[in-house]
Design a protein around this motif. Structure first.
Motif, PDB file in Angstrom:
ATOM      1  N   GLN A  67      39.366 -20.836   9.713  1.00 18.66           N
ATOM      2  CA  GLN A  67      38.316 -20.053   9.248  1.00 18.66           C
ATOM      3  C   GLN A  67      38.776 -18.612   9.072  1.00 18.66           C
ATOM      4  O   GLN A  67      38.275 -17.936   8.404  1.00 18.66           O
ATOM      5  N   LEU A  68      39.515 -18.040  10.043  1.00 14.00           N
ATOM      6  CA  LEU A  68      39.922 -16.891  10.192  1.00 14.00           C
ATOM      7  C   LEU A  68      40.476 -16.472   8.694  1.00 14.00           C
ATOM      8  O   LEU A  68      40.461 -15.340   8.038  1.00 14.00           O
ATOM      9  N   ASN A  69      41.348 -17.425   8.490  1.00 17.75           N
ATOM     10  CA  ASN A  69      42.367 -17.157   6.997  1.00 17.75           C
ATOM     11  C   ASN A  69      41.529 -16.997   5.915  1.00 17.75           C
ATOM     12  O   ASN A  69      41.663 -16.087   4.974  1.00 17.75           O
ATOM     13  N   PHE A  70      40.183 -17.850   5.980  1.00 14.32           N
ATOM     14  CA  PHE A  70      39.610 -17.681   4.752  1.00 14.32           C
ATOM     15  C   PHE A  70      38.462 -16.900   4.582  1.00 14.32           C
ATOM     16  O   PHE A  70      37.508 -16.966   3.755  1.00 14.32           O
ATOM     17  N   ASP A  77      29.801  -9.247  10.404  1.00 19.36           N
ATOM     18  CA  ASP A  77      28.763 -10.041  10.232  1.00 19.36           C
ATOM     19  C   ASP A  77      29.143 -11.565  10.016  1.00 19.36           C
ATOM     20  O   ASP A  77      29.944 -11.907   8.791  1.00 19.36           O
ATOM     21  N   ALA A  78      28.572 -12.413  10.724  1.00 24.50           N
ATOM     22  CA  ALA A  78      29.202 -13.664  10.625  1.00 24.50           C
ATOM     23  C   ALA A  78      28.690 -14.263   9.193  1.00 24.50           C
ATOM     24  O   ALA A  78      29.684 -15.187   8.637  1.00 24.50           O
ATOM     25  N   ASP A  79      27.749 -14.122   8.835  1.00 20.15           N
ATOM     26  CA  ASP A  79      27.000 -14.613   7.430  1.00 20.15           C
ATOM     27  C   ASP A  79      27.888 -14.200   6.446  1.00 20.15           C
ATOM     28  O   ASP A  79      28.447 -14.950   5.391  1.00 20.15           O
ATOM     29  N   THR A  80      28.094 -12.922   6.385  1.00 21.00           N
ATOM     30  CA  THR A  80      28.928 -12.097   5.287  1.00 21.00           C
ATOM     31  C   THR A  80      30.326 -12.963   5.317  1.00 21.00           C
ATOM     32  O   THR A  80      31.213 -13.359   4.285  1.00 21.00           O
ATOM     33  N   LEU A  81      31.156 -13.094   6.607  1.00 19.87           N
ATOM     34  CA  LEU A  81      32.447 -13.373   6.812  1.00 19.87           C
ATOM     35  C   LEU A  81      32.564 -14.912   6.307  1.00 19.87           C
ATOM     36  O   LEU A  81      33.522 -15.285   5.916  1.00 19.87           O
ATOM     37  N   GLY A  82      31.363 -15.732   6.416  1.00 20.46           N
ATOM     38  CA  GLY A  82      31.330 -16.918   6.166  1.00 20.46           C
ATOM     39  C   GLY A  82      32.019 -17.905   7.327  1.00 20.46           C
ATOM     40  O   GLY A  82      32.529 -18.833   7.054  1.00 20.46           O
ATOM     41  N   ILE A  83      31.937 -17.278   8.645  1.00 21.14           N
ATOM     42  CA  ILE A  83      32.674 -18.130   9.688  1.00 21.14           C
ATOM     43  C   ILE A  83      31.603 -18.003  10.880  1.00 21.14           C
ATOM     44  O   ILE A  83      30.533 -17.303  10.807  1.00 21.14           O
ATOM     45  N   ASP A  84      31.564 -19.150  11.652  1.00 23.07           N
ATOM     46  CA  ASP A  84      30.762 -19.283  12.618  1.00 23.07           C
ATOM     47  C   ASP A  84      31.737 -19.427  14.070  1.00 23.07           C
ATOM     48  O   ASP A  84      31.271 -19.242  15.247  1.00 23.07           O
ATOM     49  N   ASP A  85      33.070 -19.298  13.941  1.00 24.59           N
ATOM     50  CA  ASP A  85      34.040 -19.742  15.144  1.00 24.59           C
ATOM     51  C   ASP A  85      35.281 -18.739  14.826  1.00 24.59           C
ATOM     52  O   ASP A  85      35.949 -18.963  14.072  1.00 24.59           O
ATOM     53  N   VAL A 110      32.428  -7.790   4.063  1.00 28.61           N
ATOM     54  CA  VAL A 110      32.155  -6.746   5.186  1.00 28.61           C
ATOM     55  C   VAL A 110      32.589  -5.143   4.697  1.00 28.61           C
ATOM     56  O   VAL A 110      31.828  -4.479   5.108  1.00 28.61           O
ATOM     57  N   ILE A 111      33.587  -5.216   4.276  1.00 30.75           N
ATOM     58  CA  ILE A 111      34.115  -3.785   3.909  1.00 30.75           C
ATOM     59  C   ILE A 111      33.055  -3.474   2.767  1.00 30.75           C
ATOM     60  O   ILE A 111      32.648  -2.070   2.869  1.00 30.75           O
ATOM     61  N   ARG A 112      32.773  -4.159   1.613  1.00 31.07           N
ATOM     62  CA  ARG A 112      31.912  -3.741   0.649  1.00 31.07           C
ATOM     63  C   ARG A 112      30.406  -3.655   1.277  1.00 31.07           C
ATOM     64  O   ARG A 112      29.801  -2.421   0.898  1.00 31.07           O
ATOM     65  N   LEU A 122      34.344  -9.883  18.904  1.00 33.51           N
ATOM     66  CA  LEU A 122      33.796  -8.832  17.801  1.00 33.51           C
ATOM     67  C   LEU A 122      32.934  -9.371  16.892  1.00 33.51           C
ATOM     68  O   LEU A 122      32.259  -8.608  16.243  1.00 33.51           O
ATOM     69  N   LEU A 123      32.988 -10.560  16.650  1.00 32.15           N
ATOM     70  CA  LEU A 123      31.892 -11.189  15.885  1.00 32.15           C
ATOM     71  C   LEU A 123      30.595 -10.730  15.834  1.00 32.15           C
ATOM     72  O   LEU A 123      29.932 -10.948  17.027  1.00 32.15           O
ATOM     73  N   GLY A 124      29.932 -10.197  14.891  1.00 29.74           N
ATOM     74  CA  GLY A 124      28.675  -9.801  15.054  1.00 29.74           C
ATOM     75  C   GLY A 124      28.456  -8.388  15.633  1.00 29.74           C
ATOM     76  O   GLY A 124      27.320  -7.720  15.549  1.00 29.74           O
ATOM     77  N   GLN A 125      29.583  -7.856  15.736  1.00 30.37           N
ATOM     78  CA  GLN A 125      29.438  -6.391  16.371  1.00 30.37           C
ATOM     79  C   GLN A 125      29.835  -5.295  15.229  1.00 30.37           C
ATOM     80  O   GLN A 125      30.410  -5.856  14.330  1.00 30.37           O
ATOM     81  N   THR A 126      29.596  -4.113  15.693  1.00 31.75           N
ATOM     82  CA  THR A 126      29.794  -2.982  14.652  1.00 31.75           C
ATOM     83  C   THR A 126      31.098  -1.915  15.073  1.00 31.75           C
ATOM     84  O   THR A 126      30.963  -1.673  16.210  1.00 31.75           O
ATOM     85  N   ARG A 127      31.791  -1.737  14.417  1.00 29.70           N
ATOM     86  CA  ARG A 127      32.963  -0.900  14.838  1.00 29.70           C
ATOM     87  C   ARG A 127      33.062   0.277  13.778  1.00 29.70           C
ATOM     88  O   ARG A 127      33.065   0.016  12.774  1.00 29.70           O
TER      89      ARG A 127
END
Lengths: 422, 352
Positions: A78-81, A64-72, A87-89, A130-135
Motif C-alpha cells: 500500500q505504501l508503494n502505490f 489524508d488516508a482517503d487521498t493517499l488511498g491506503i488504510d494501513d 496530498v501534495i496537491r 502519521l496517517l491522518g495527521q498534518t505536518r
C-alpha cells in the motif's frame, strides 16, 4: 686586449638578451597553460556551482488516508502505490485557494518536483502513526522553480514560468516558505530525468566497479609481462616484434578496443551489455600497454649491481626479481598503474560500443549490474534539453576532475616518497 | 610472498570473470534506439521503476537505425526487448528481424515530434515557406532566371531567396546526416519545398534516384553548418549569433523559451496543436517496437508498455507532454492504446 676577448665583450649584451628571451618564452608557455586551465575552471565552476544547492518549498501536508488511498500504513504494498502527489496537491490548493481553473491548477502543481512524494513515503513507513495527521514539511521544488530562484533579474524575466507561477513564488518567498539547501541527493542518488532528482552516485559506483576490474586484471598482467620481457626474455626478433606491438597498442584509438570488446566479449562469449565487468575488461586492454611500458622503465632503472650482488650471494633469478628488483621498481610501476587508471577513468568512447552509455537509475551493487561511468554521465547530461542539466553537467565535471587530481597527486606523492636514487 | 599475492589477485579476477560469464536471466528491461525518443522513454522508465517493484529499465541511446540492428539481432536475453524509433521500421529491417527469429513484433505509435527552425529571441521573427527552405539550403536549385535547369545554389542572403525575408547571410546550424532529425528535415522540409516546382516533381516518376539526389541534398558551401548531435550546443550558438538559424527537435524549443524563437513554417508556428493536427509541416511520428518473445521472460515489459500508454503519461495533460512530446489525437490514442496493451504483432504488409 686580445681580439677574442673583444669579440666576447661585444657579443655579451646580445647573449644576455637571448638568454632573457629564452626564459621569457618558457614563462610565457607556462602562463599560457595556466591561463587555459584558469579559463576551464572559471567556466566549469561558474556554471556548476549552483548545482550544489537546491530550493525547497514549505507546505502544510496532511497525510489524508482517503487521498493517499491506503488504510494501513504498515503495509509495504500500500505504501508503494499510495498517491503522495495527491496530498501534495491538496496542500498546494489549500495554500492558494484562489486557483480554480484546470490549467491554473496544473501550473500550480508543477511548482513542486515530481519526486517530492518519495520522502513522504519514507516518513510514513518509519512513522505509521502519521496517517491522518498534518505536518509542516519542506518539499523539493521543481527544476524550473529552482532555476528561477537561482537566476538574476534578467534570468527571472526569461524564465519558462508563467506570470501567475512567478506571483505564487513571490508570495511564498515573502512568507519565508522558500529555502535553499545543500543538494545532498546529488551525491547519493542515481541518474534521473528530473534535474532536481538526478545524482552522480550511480555513475561513481559504476566507475568504481569498472576501475576495480581494470586494476585487478591490468596490474598483475602488466607487471608480469614487463618483468618477463625485461628480466628473462632473450633479445631476438620475436621480442622486438612484441615490443613494437606494445608501443603501437598504446597509440591505438580507444574506440577500437570498444569494437573489440563488442565483437569478442559480448558477441562471442555472450557476456551481458552495459555491465562494469565488460567495461573493465575493455579498459584493461586499453591500459595494459601504458602499464607494461612504465613498469619496464621502472625495472630498467634498478641498477644491475643489485642483481649482480644478489646473484653473487646465491639467489636464483626468480628470487632476484621477487626479492630485490620488484620491490625497488614498485613505486615506478604503481605510478604507471595510477596514470593508466586515471586515463581509463576519463574514457567514454570504448564504453559506447559495449552499451555503457545508457540511462540507468538504479545504483549498481556489483560488477555485473548494469551501470554507467562518470564521463558517460557527463556526456548524457550535456545532451539533455532541460536547462538545469547545464549546471549538473559542470558539477559532475568538477567531481570527475577532483577524482583525477586526487589520483595524479597520489602518483606524484608515491614517486616522491618511495623513489630511491643510486 | 609477492608472487602469492599476485597469483591470488589474478585468480580472484579470473574467478570473477568466469562466475558472471553466462548471460544469465535478466531481471530488468533492456531498451535501445532513437535519441529523439530517449528523453521520453527515460522519463517513463524512471516512473515505472519508482512506482513498481520492478527494477528501472535500462535505456541506451543508439539512434533509430542502430537500435533496429540490435533489436533484430535475435531472441534471447542478451538482446534488447524494446527499440525506440523516430521513424517507422523499414521493410528491410522487418525482414532482417524475421530472418533472425524475431517473429512477433508489436508496433506502438507514441506521439509526434516537431522539427523547428529557430533563431535567437533578439533577432527578427520570420515566416518561412518550404520553398524558402529548399532554395536556401539545397545543393542545387532551379536557375533564378526562371529556366527549367539546375544550378549550384547561388543564394547568399535570405533576402535573395525571398524579398520578404531579412537581408542577412544564410547561416543554418543543424544536425549531421547520421541523425534521425536530419533525415526527417531532408524529407519534410527540403523535399517538401522541392516538390513545389512541378518540373522537379515530375522527375520522381522518371528517375527516382535523381529526384532524391536533387530534392534531399543539402548544400556544402558553408551556409548549412553541421553542428553535431548535441542540440543544446545549437541553442547556445544561436544565442551568441542572432543572425544564425538552428534546426532541432521541438522539446529543445519548449525548454528554452525566452532564449530562442521558432520561425513559422508555411504560415504555422510550431505549437502542440499545430504539430498534432499536422498543420505544421515539419512533424513526424515517434514509435517503439516490442519483441513479443520476451514478454513473460523478462519481467515487467507489459507493465512498462501499460505505463507508457497510460493517460497520465502520453495524454494531453500527461508528463510526457511536459517533456515536449506532442500527444496523439484522442481517437488515435485510444486505438493505439488498445493495440499496445494487446501487443498486436505486425504482419509486415503495413511497412514499405
Amino acid at each position: 686586449m686580445s681580439k677574442t676577448t673583444e669579440q666576447v665583450r661585444q657579443s655579451l649584451a646580445k647573449r644576455y638578451r637571448a638568454e632573457k628571451r629564452f626564459r621569457a618564452f618558457g614563462i610565457a608557455s607556462i602562463a599560457f597553460g595556466l591561463l587555459a586551465l584558469l579559463l576551464l575552471f572559471t567556466d566549469i565552476i561558474g556554471k556548476g556551482h549552483t548545482a550544489f544547492f537546491e530550493h525547497y518549498i514549505q507546505m502544510e501536508v496532511t497525510f489524508d488516508a482517503d487521498t493517499l488511498g491506503i488504510d494501513d500504513a504498515t503495509n509495504q504494498d500500500q505504501l508503494n502505490f499510495a498517491n503522495y502527489d495527491g496530498v501534495i496537491r491538496n496542500a498546494l490548493r489549500e495554500r492558494f485557494p484562489q486557483v480554480q481553473s484546470r490549467g491554473q491548477k496544473r501550473e500550480l502543481y508543477s511548482l513542486i518536483s515530481t519526486g517530492a512524494g518519495y520522502p513522504l513515503r519514507d516518513m510514513l513507513a518509519s512513522h505509521p502513526a502519521l496517517l491522518g495527521q498534518t505536518r509542516t514539511l519542506w518539499l523539493l521544488a521543481d527544476d524550473d522553480v529552482d532555476q528561477y530562484f537561482k537566476a538574476d533579474r534578467q534570468g527571472r524575466e526569461d524564465s519558462r514560468l508563467t506570470p501567475e507561477q512567478k506571483a505564487w513564488l513571490t508570495s511564498l518567498d515573502d512568507n519565508g516558505q522558500v529555502k535553499k539547501e545543500f543538494n545532498a541527493s546529488f551525491f547519493t542518488s542515481g541518474d534521473s530525468r528530473e534535474p532536481e532528482l538526478a545524482g552522480i552516485w550511480g555513475a561513481v559506483c559504476g566507475s568504481f566497479f569498472t576501475m576495480l576490474v581494470t586494476l585487478l586484471l591490468s596490474f598483475p598482467i602488466g607487471v608480469a609481462a614487463a618483468i618477463y620481457l625485461e628480466e628473462f626474455a632473450p633479445r631476438n626478433r620475436f621480442t622486438d616484434f612484441i615490443e613494437v606491438n606494445i608501443n603501437n597498442l598504446a597509440a591505438v584509438p580507444s574506440i577500437i578496443f570498444g569494437l573489440l570488446g563488442l565483437a569478442i566479449f559480448i558477441g562471442l562469449f555472450g557476456m551481458p551489455r552495459s555491465v562494469p565487468l565488460v567495461g573493465g575488461i575493455v579498459l584493461t586492454l586499453m591500459t595494459l600497454p601504458t602499464i607494461i611500458i612504465s613498469s619496464r622503465a621502472a625495472i630498467k632503472a634498478v641498477p644491475p649491481s643489485i642483481r649482480e650482488a644478489a646473484m653473487g650471494l646465491g639467489a636464483s633469478p626468480m628470487q632476484v626479481v621477487l626479492h630485490h628488483v620488484m620491490p625497488l621498481a614498485m613505486p615506478g610501476m604503481l605510478t604507471g598503474a595510477i596514470i593508466g587508471m586515471a586515463q581509463a577513468l576519463g574514457e567514454t568512447a570504448p564504453l559506447l560500443m559495449i552499451g555503457m552509455v545508457a540511462f540507468i537509475v538504479d545504483v549498481p551493487a556489483g560488477p555485473v549490474d548494469p551501470a554507467t561511468v562518470l564521463p558517460v554521465q557527463i556526456y548524457l547530461w550535456a545532451d539533455s534539453p532541460e536547462q538545469s542539466f547545464v549546471a549538473l553537467t559542470s558539477a559532475a565535471i568538477m567531481v570527475l576532475l577532483a577524482f583525477l587530481i586526487a589520483m595524479n597527486t597520489l602518483a606524484v606523492f608515491l614517486r616522491k616518497r618511495l623513489e630511491r636514487r643510486w | 610472498m609477492k608472487l602469492k599475492m599476485t597469483a591470488l589477485v589474478a585468480s580472484a579476477a579470473t574467478a570473477l570473470t568466469l562466475a558472471s560469464a553466462p548471460a544469465s536471466a535478466r531481471d530488468y528491461i533492456s531498451i535501445v534506439g532513437s535519441s529523439t525518443v530517449y528523453p521520453f522513454a527515460t522519463t517513463v522508465a524512471e516512473r515505472f521503476g519508482r512506482s513498481t517493484s520492478h527494477p528501472t529499465p535500462k535505456i541506451e541511446s543508439t539512434g533509430s537505425g542502430g537500435g533496429m540492428k540490435l533489436f533484430c539481432a535475435g531472441v534471447g536475453t542478451q538482446n534488447p526487448d524494446i527499440t525506440n524509433a523516430s521513424r517507422r521500421m523499414k521493410k528491410s529491417e522487418f525482414e532482417q528481424c524475421q530472418q533472425n527469429g524475431v517473429k512477433d513484433i508489436a508496433e506502438v505509435v507514441i506521439g509526434y515530434d516537431g522539427i523547428v527552425v529557430a533563431n535567437s529571441a533578439e533577432a527578427k521573427h520570420v515566416d518561412l515557406t518550404l520553398r524558402d527552405l529548399f532554395l536556401a539550403l539545397a545543393k542545387e536549385v532551379p536557375n533564378p532566371n526562371g529556366k527549367e535547369e539546375l544550378v549550384a545554389n547561388p543564394y547568399q542572403t535570405w533576402k535573395d531567396v525571398n524579398p520578404a525575408l531579412p537581408n542577412t547571410k544564410i547561416e543554418v546550424l543543424g544536425p549531421p546526416p547520421t541523425s534521425g532529425t536530419r533525415d526527417a528535415f531532408d524529407e519534410l522540409a527540403i523535399e517538401g519545398g522541392c516538390k513545389t516546382f512541378p518540373w522537379l516533381k515530375a522527375i520522381k516518376s522518371e528517375d527516382k534516384g535523381r529526384y532524391k539526389a536533387i530534392c534531399r541534398s543539402i548544400r556544402e558551401d558553408g551556409a548549412y553548418i553541421e553542428a553535431g548531435e548535441n542540440d543544446n550546443l545549437i541553442v547556445q550558438k544561436l544565442q551568441k549569433n542572432p543572425a544564425a538559424f538552428g534546426v532541432f527537435g521541438f522539446s529543445y524549443l519548449d525548454q528554452n523559451r525566452g532564449k530562442i524563437q521558432a520561425a513559422n513554417v508555411a504560415g504555422n508556428a510550431p505549437t502542440f496543436d499545430t504539430i498534432a493536427s499536422g498543420d505544421y509541416p515539419l512533424s513526424r511520428s515517434l514509435y517503439f517496437y516490442v519483441k513479443k518473445a520476451h514478454v513473460g521472460v523478462v519481467p515487467g515489459i507489459e507493465g512498462y508498455v501499460k505505463e507508457f500508454t497510460s493517460e497520465k503519461a502520453w495524454g494531453p495533460d500527461g508528463y510526457l507532454a511536459d517533456k515536449g512530446m506532442i500527444p496523439l489525437g484522442d481517437d488515435l490514442r485510444a486505438d493505439m492504446g488498445k493495440q499496445a496493451r494487446n501487443l498486436t504483432p505486425m504482419t509486415g504488409d503495413e511497412l514499405h
